[in-house]
Design a protein around this motif. Structure first.
Motif, PDB file in Angstrom:
ATOM      1  N   LEU A 152       5.647  -5.471  -5.238  1.00  0.00           N
ATOM      2  CA  LEU A 152       6.534  -5.358  -4.088  1.00  0.00           C
ATOM      3  C   LEU A 152       5.988  -6.138  -2.908  1.00  0.00           C
ATOM      4  O   LEU A 152       6.732  -6.830  -2.193  1.00  0.00           O
ATOM      5  N   ALA A 207      -1.827  10.402  -0.243  1.00  0.00           N
ATOM      6  CA  ALA A 207      -1.724  10.429  -1.699  1.00  0.00           C
ATOM      7  C   ALA A 207      -2.909  11.159  -2.306  1.00  0.00           C
ATOM      8  O   ALA A 207      -2.776  11.936  -3.247  1.00  0.00           O
ATOM      9  N   GLY A 212       2.882  -1.705  -6.506  1.00  0.00           N
ATOM     10  CA  GLY A 212       2.685  -2.006  -5.090  1.00  0.00           C
ATOM     11  C   GLY A 212       2.420  -3.481  -4.864  1.00  0.00           C
ATOM     12  O   GLY A 212       3.012  -4.097  -3.970  1.00  0.00           O
ATOM     13  N   ILE A 244       4.191   5.475  -5.540  1.00  0.00           N
ATOM     14  CA  ILE A 244       4.394   5.478  -7.001  1.00  0.00           C
ATOM     15  C   ILE A 244       3.358   6.382  -7.668  1.00  0.00           C
ATOM     16  O   ILE A 244       3.672   7.166  -8.563  1.00  0.00           O
ATOM     17  N   ALA A 286       0.632   2.155 -10.428  1.00  0.00           N
ATOM     18  CA  ALA A 286       0.906   2.162  -8.994  1.00  0.00           C
ATOM     19  C   ALA A 286       0.443   0.862  -8.359  1.00  0.00           C
ATOM     20  O   ALA A 286       1.166   0.264  -7.550  1.00  0.00           O
ATOM     21  N   ALA A 327      -1.701   6.492   4.397  1.00  0.00           N
ATOM     22  CA  ALA A 327      -0.896   6.557   3.180  1.00  0.00           C
ATOM     23  C   ALA A 327      -1.760   6.917   1.986  1.00  0.00           C
ATOM     24  O   ALA A 327      -1.439   7.839   1.210  1.00  0.00           O
ATOM     25  N   VAL A 329       0.846  -1.206   0.000  1.00  0.00           N
ATOM     26  CA  VAL A 329       0.000   0.000   0.000  1.00  0.00           C
ATOM     27  C   VAL A 329       0.873   1.246   0.000  1.00  0.00           C
ATOM     28  O   VAL A 329       0.654   2.194  -0.764  1.00  0.00           O
ATOM     29  N   LEU A 330       1.912   1.242   0.842  1.00  0.00           N
ATOM     30  CA  LEU A 330       2.800   2.405   0.902  1.00  0.00           C
ATOM     31  C   LEU A 330       3.462   2.632  -0.459  1.00  0.00           C
ATOM     32  O   LEU A 330       3.529   3.767  -0.960  1.00  0.00           O
ATOM     33  N   ALA A 331       3.935   1.540  -1.068  1.00  0.00           N
ATOM     34  CA  ALA A 331       4.633   1.679  -2.344  1.00  0.00           C
ATOM     35  C   ALA A 331       3.682   2.174  -3.423  1.00  0.00           C
ATOM     36  O   ALA A 331       4.024   3.065  -4.214  1.00  0.00           O
ATOM     37  N   ALA A 332       2.455   1.621  -3.438  1.00  0.00           N
ATOM     38  CA  ALA A 332       1.497   2.033  -4.473  1.00  0.00           C
ATOM     39  C   ALA A 332       1.170   3.509  -4.335  1.00  0.00           C
ATOM     40  O   ALA A 332       1.167   4.261  -5.318  1.00  0.00           O
ATOM     41  N   SER A 333       0.916   3.952  -3.082  1.00  0.00           N
ATOM     42  CA  SER A 333       0.605   5.373  -2.894  1.00  0.00           C
ATOM     43  C   SER A 333       1.795   6.220  -3.336  1.00  0.00           C
ATOM     44  O   SER A 333       1.628   7.268  -3.987  1.00  0.00           O
TER      45      SER A 333
END
Lengths: 114, 993
Positions: free
Chosen positions: B746, B658, B743, A17, B739, B654, A11-15
């Motif tokens: 990862l 965003a 995500g 990116i 995104a 988060a 979730v952190l990475a998607a937000s």
């Protein structure tokens, strides 16, 4: 907990990116911060989840490494935290300076042509 | 199959020691002295360069004297070395450099090298004497002499290299230094263009040569020159031989200005004449033919070699001499003559018979002598008359009889007139062209081509003499000509004398040296060949006589027409290789890149970032596809609802951050802080207290920084029409997909990694040895300040650089006009209200200062054993400072607190560095730490590791860098206040007016 932590990283990475690809400098900065949380957690996760066993040793005697959390990812992440702080600060200042110079907060220094 | 493959595999790299031992002298004492002399010999010109670079800008005499004396010492050393060299020994001196790569600083000297180095030193001294009088008072001295001497050093190093990689290094050094020398008068466009062209052409050739040498070294199994020279059979049998030969010849031909790479040499005429004289005679262009002759035993004696080398050489010889005849510029004529003579030497190297190699070496020397004197004479003419155009020069013999006589003798040597040195080597060339046969068409045409080139050589030499020195007195010269200072003429006199002596007594003067040189190229069993003027009335003599007669006739017939014609031979003058080169350069470095950029590039950040993200995702999938799978018995720590709930909040934070980052920045910063706090709690939860502490503190500072930054951004309202249109929606949808994919990827990788059991790794070593080796129980801290202290050192340096960059960027900051205005919320209030609004918190924050300093000290001292450390303590102190800035305005704080962040940073870096260097004192490597516990009364055992001092450096630097950034941004409000005051003053003035 593995499931929760990896979902959290996702979730952190998607937000992060998504924000990275936005046109406003501030969005990109927040995106970089979120992405750095994700990456720090990811590196940290390479040491697996260890509960209640921080890498703090007794003085002397035999030591069983499996009883403690892996210190290496922690040391790496500690460095990464400080460096990502420096990057954020630098980018923030570039953002301020670019806004002052160009009069816009678009990442290209000029608004998108229609 | 196995044995076959082994036989075909390349020989392994072996130390060249055994090989060298065979070559080294038996009596070690004498050998030692000679080794040192060799090293001194290479070092001398560089020492002269350093000495010359330190003289005053007008001290012509001093620079020339120092350089000349050092070169004279070089000549004396060469005289000392002559005895062992003439015994047929190969002297070697080796300094170990990178032995594991087969890369040593090896210098070697045999007869051939000795001759060449002597030539470079001798002509170098004469050029120095000449330059002393040639350069005007306005020309900067140190630059000229330093470059000239460094160039000499590079040339000598190239000649004496005993390692083929080192040879290429010196080879490239000559290219770079010749660039600087040709561009010495960089005020002129021609000098800049000429220098650039020379650098590009010879530099590209040097790259080809480097590749050739690398392959050659692989084939032979060593980069040692002696081993390579002895491995001719292996090289020629290798399938890569044609490639090696092609690249090698490209290197040699570009350097030696062989066609079609000759065009840089006339361009290099823009250099000061002493430089031209040096570059064209003993150095630079001769480097190429030196290498051709040197590597003949390795690469030569094949058909490919013969066709490529002799063919190119003959083409250059003939065309060069033809073009030279049609040049009007004095130095242009000499330049094409040089090209033509280099072609002659190249052709001889291509033939490669015993006589041909001897003749090639002989002609290298002869050409150096007469061409240096001719260039110097041309320089004198240019210097004294102010022009080099042969159509304007005329009848100079009446004004400068001595110079005229010298130039006439030297150009007679160039033309190959009997009793001069040029005649003998040319005669030897004719003999090789006529007598040597391998039955090919090229071989059969050699005598005719040689005679044609001879005819043109006679014609252009005659033209040089006839137009410049004879005929009616010139009337429209820029200066009234007269003889130069006698010392300026001395070098020319000496060189012409050599032309005469060698021309009359060749066998007596140069015979033994030349034979020695040829022996060291071709092998010691080469029979001694006597060099004489008279061989009877034979075919070469007939060719010479024909050339002389026909040359005179040619000039008599064409002389008048050449003078009125265009610059360059008929038909060919339209084809300018220089212009072709410029065109290619233009399209390669300007048009093509712009085209590619227009077609494929973008200047916008978003597409670039999108591409990076997509490539990263693709790279991740490509490498991990199929290799990621579930562990057979996955690790699992039980599901904890509290942890899940915490991350549910974290995820909302988060996503919210965003979502809101565009229109609600403040809310976004708050939510970002929320996500950071959850991260911090996760660290604490999963046994990483150090990370949790650092993350928490950094979180505070980052949030404050972002809040300070918010002030400078433009207002943005939600109701922007364009954002709701379809294109914007499509963009957002596309980025959303990217995104989510990134995500999810990862998350997947993280899950798989988390469930696989940990294999034993280097972390175990750290855990076991942290206390015994590092003297601390907090392993993370011990890793940072002891085991991997060098990484930390690098990291704090980065931090310092960022701090200084932030400071520098903001010094010239100009805020956008709308940011200078007071905020809507503040607009209606007076200063008093604003100050009172925060009265209670500000008092509390003031009181917090000592508390936080104590907290920082606590964190710092327990760091080695318990969570804490320099980073955490440093950030804590900066937060303490920050609170003061938040509680009061900048002026209030700075009236009471003096923070000098730059000094904190400098001292921190110094402490950390000094701790590292301190290890040297005890004979340990950089940043070796010492650990010990000390009993302090009342407190008990206190760790007293040197790592603590290092950590203190880290601490000071972190304080400095963080505070510097925060203060730099905070100070911007002061500047805007000043600007606002000035603006209002301006408007009130206007109103008053």
């Amino acid at each position: 907990m593995e499931m929760v932590l990896s979902a959290a990283i996702g979730v952190l990475a998607a937000s992060g990116i998504w924000l990275l690809l936005r046109p406003r400098t501030f969005q990109v900065i927040v995106g970089l911060c979120l992405l750095s949380y994700a990456v720090n957690l990811f590196i940290f996760a390479m040491g697996r989840i260890t509960l209640g066993a921080p890498p703090i040793m007794p003085r002397g005697g035999f030591i069983d490494p499996t009883a403690y959390a892996d210190p290496l990812p922690q040391a790496l992440v500690l460095t990464a935290i400080v460096i990502s702080f420096a990057t954020t600060a630098l980018f923030l200042v570039v953002m301020i300076a670019s806004r002052g110079l160009t009069g816009t907060d678009h990442v290209d220094g000029q608004e998108r042509e229609p | 199959m196995g044995t076959n493959r082994r036989a075909r595999s390349r020989p392994r790299f072996v130390s060249s020691e055994d090989f060298c031992r065979k070559l080294r002298r038996k009596d070690t004492l004498g050998g030692m002295i000679e080794e040192n002399l060799l090293l001194i010999l290479v070092g001398l010109p560089f020492a002269a360069a350093i000495a010359a670079s330190t003289v005053r800008a007008t001290a012509h005499g001093a620079a020339a004297w120092v350089s000349g004396l050092l070169l004279a010492v070089g000549l004396a050393i060469l005289a000392l070395l002559h005895a062992p060299i003439s015994d047929g020994q190969v002297l070697r001196a080796t300094l170990r450099w990178v032995p594991s790569l087969g890369l040593n600083l090896t210098f070697r000297m045999d007869g051939f090298v000795w001759l060449f180095v002597a030539l470079v030193f001798a002509i170098g001294i004469l050029v120095l004497v000449y330059a002393r009088y040639y350069l005007s008072k306005a020309d900067p001295v140190p630059r000229f002499y330093a470059f000239l001497m460094a160039f000499t050093g590079a040339m000598v190093g190239m000649l004496m290299s005993g390692n083929i990689l080192m040879l290429v290094v010196f080879w490239e050094l000559t290219s770079i230094l010749s660039f600087l020398l040709i561009g010495y008068w960089h005020q002129g466009q021609a000098a800049r263009d000429g220098a650039r062209m020379a650098l590009i052409v010879t530099g590209l050739g040097g790259l080809c040569l480097l590749v050739a040498m690398l392959i050659l070294g692989q084939i032979v199994g060593s980069y040692d020159l002696d081993r390579v020279l002895a491995a001719g059979d292996v090289v020629q049998a290798d399938p890569l031989y044609p490639l090696v030969l092609g690249l090698f010849l490209l290197g040699c031909f570009t350097k030696s200005a062989q066609m079609p790479f000759h065009f840089w040499l006339p361009g290099a005429m823009a250099a000061p004449t002493p430089v031209s004289a040096f570059l064209h005679s003993a150095t630079m262009v001769k480097a190429g033919v030196f290498l051709l002759v040197r590597f003949f035993p390795v690469l030569g004696e094949t058909d490919l070699w013969f066709y490529a080398v002799t063919g190119t050489g003959m083409l250059t010889l003939v065309l060069g001499s033809v073009i030279a005849l049609f040049r009007h510029d004095l130095k242009g004529l000499l330049a094409y003559s040089t090209i033509s003579h280099l072609g002659l030497i190249t052709a001889l190297a291509g033939i490669g018979s015993n006589g041909a190699i001897l003749a090639a070496i002989f002609h290298i020397v002869n050409h150096a002598v007469f061409k240096a004197s001719l260039f110097m004479a041309a320089g004198i003419i240019d210097h004294e008359t102010g022009t080099r155009d042969m159509r304007r020069l005329s009848g100079l013999i009446r004004f400068m009889p001595v110079t005229g006589a010298l130039a006439i003798v030297a150009s007679a040597a160039m033309a190959g007139v009997p009793l001069l040195n040029g005649f003998i080597s040319k005669e030897m060339f004719f003999a090789e062209a006529a007598d040597w046969h391998n039955g090919t068409w090229l071989d059969n045409s050699l005598p005719y081509l040689a005679t044609i080139a001879g005819i043109f050589a006679v014609a252009y030499s005659l033209r040089f003499i006839a137009t410049v020195f004879f005929g009616p007195e010139a009337t429209d010269l820029p200066k009234v000509p007269h003889e130069p200072p006698s010392l300026m003429r001395r070098p020319v006199e000496l060189l012409v004398l050599v032309c005469l002596v060698v021309g009359i007594l060749p066998g007596l003067t140069l015979g033994p040296t030349l034979n020695l040189a040829a022996q060291s190229v071709l092998g010691a069993d080469l029979p001694y060949k006597d060099i004489a003027i008279w061989h009877g009335f034979n075919l070469p003599l007939v060719m010479s006589l024909v050339a002389l007669g026909a040359g005179v006739a040619l000039y008599a017939a064409l002389g008048g027409r050449i003078a009125t014609g265009p610059e360059g031979p008929p038909l060919l003058h339209r084809l300018r290789a220089q212009r072709v080169f410029e065109r290619i350069l233009l399209s390669l470095t300007w048009k093509l890149p712009r085209l590619v950029h227009r077609t494929f590039g973008t200047e916008r950040l978003q597409p670039q970032l999108r591409l990076i993200v997509l490539l990263t995702i693709a790279a991740g999938f490509a490498t991990l596809w199929g290799s990621l799978r579930q562990a057979p018995s996955p690790l699992a720590t039980g599901f904890n609802p509290a942890f899940a709930l915490m991350w549910a909040v974290g995820a909302v934070c988060a996503v919210g951050a965003a979502w809101l980052a565009k229109y609600h920045r403040f809310a976004s910063v708050v939510l970002l802080g929320g996500a950071g706090l959850v991260t911090c709690l996760t660290f604490a939860w999963a046994s990483a207290p150090d990370l949790a502490v650092t993350q928490l503190l950094v979180e505070i500072v980052t949030t404050v920084l972002l809040l300070l930054g918010l002030r400078w951004l433009p207002k943005r309202r939600e109701e922007i029409e364009e954002d709701k249109l379809l294109p914007a929606r499509i963009r957002r949808a596309r980025d959303f997909v990217i995104a989510v994919v990134g995500g999810a990827g990862l998350a997947g990788v993280a899950y798989v990694m988390l469930t696989w059991p940990l294999i034993p790794n280097v972390g175990d070593w750290f855990l076991r040895n942290a206390y015994s080796e590092g003297g601390g129980t907090n392993v993370v801290n011990v890793i940072l300040v002891d085991f991997r202290a060098f990484d930390t050192f690098g990291e704090i340096t980065v931090l310092a650089i960022v701090g200084v960059t932030v400071f520098a960027l903001l010094r010239r900051f100009r805020p956008a006009p709308e940011s200078i205005m007071l905020d809507e919320e503040q607009a209606g209030l007076d200063d008093r209200t604003v100050a009172d609004a925060l009265l209670v918190p500000s008092v509390i924050m003031r009181w917090m200062f000592p508390v936080m300093i104590v907290l920082a000290a606590y964190l710092f001292f327990r760091g080695h054993d318990l969570p804490g450390g320099g980073f955490a303590a440093g950030v804590t102190v900066s937060v303490a400072f920050l609170l003061q800035y938040l509680a009061h305005d900048v002026r209030w704080v700075e009236a009471r607190l003096t923070v000098l962040p730059i000094r904190w940073m400098g001292i921190g870096l110094l402490i950390a560095g000094a701790t590292g260097v301190g290890a040297f004192l005890f004979g340990y490597p950089f940043l070796t730490m010492h650990a010990q516990y000390v009993d302090v009364p009342l407190i008990g055992q206190v760790p007293a590791a040197t790592a603590l001092i290092f950590d203190a450096g880290v601490f000071a630097l972190v304080v400095g860098a963080t505070v510097l950034m925060l203060i730099a941004i905070a100070h911007q409000s002061l500047r805007t206040t000043r600007m606002r005051e000035r603006d209002s003053a301006d408007t009130s003035e206007k109103e008053a007016a």
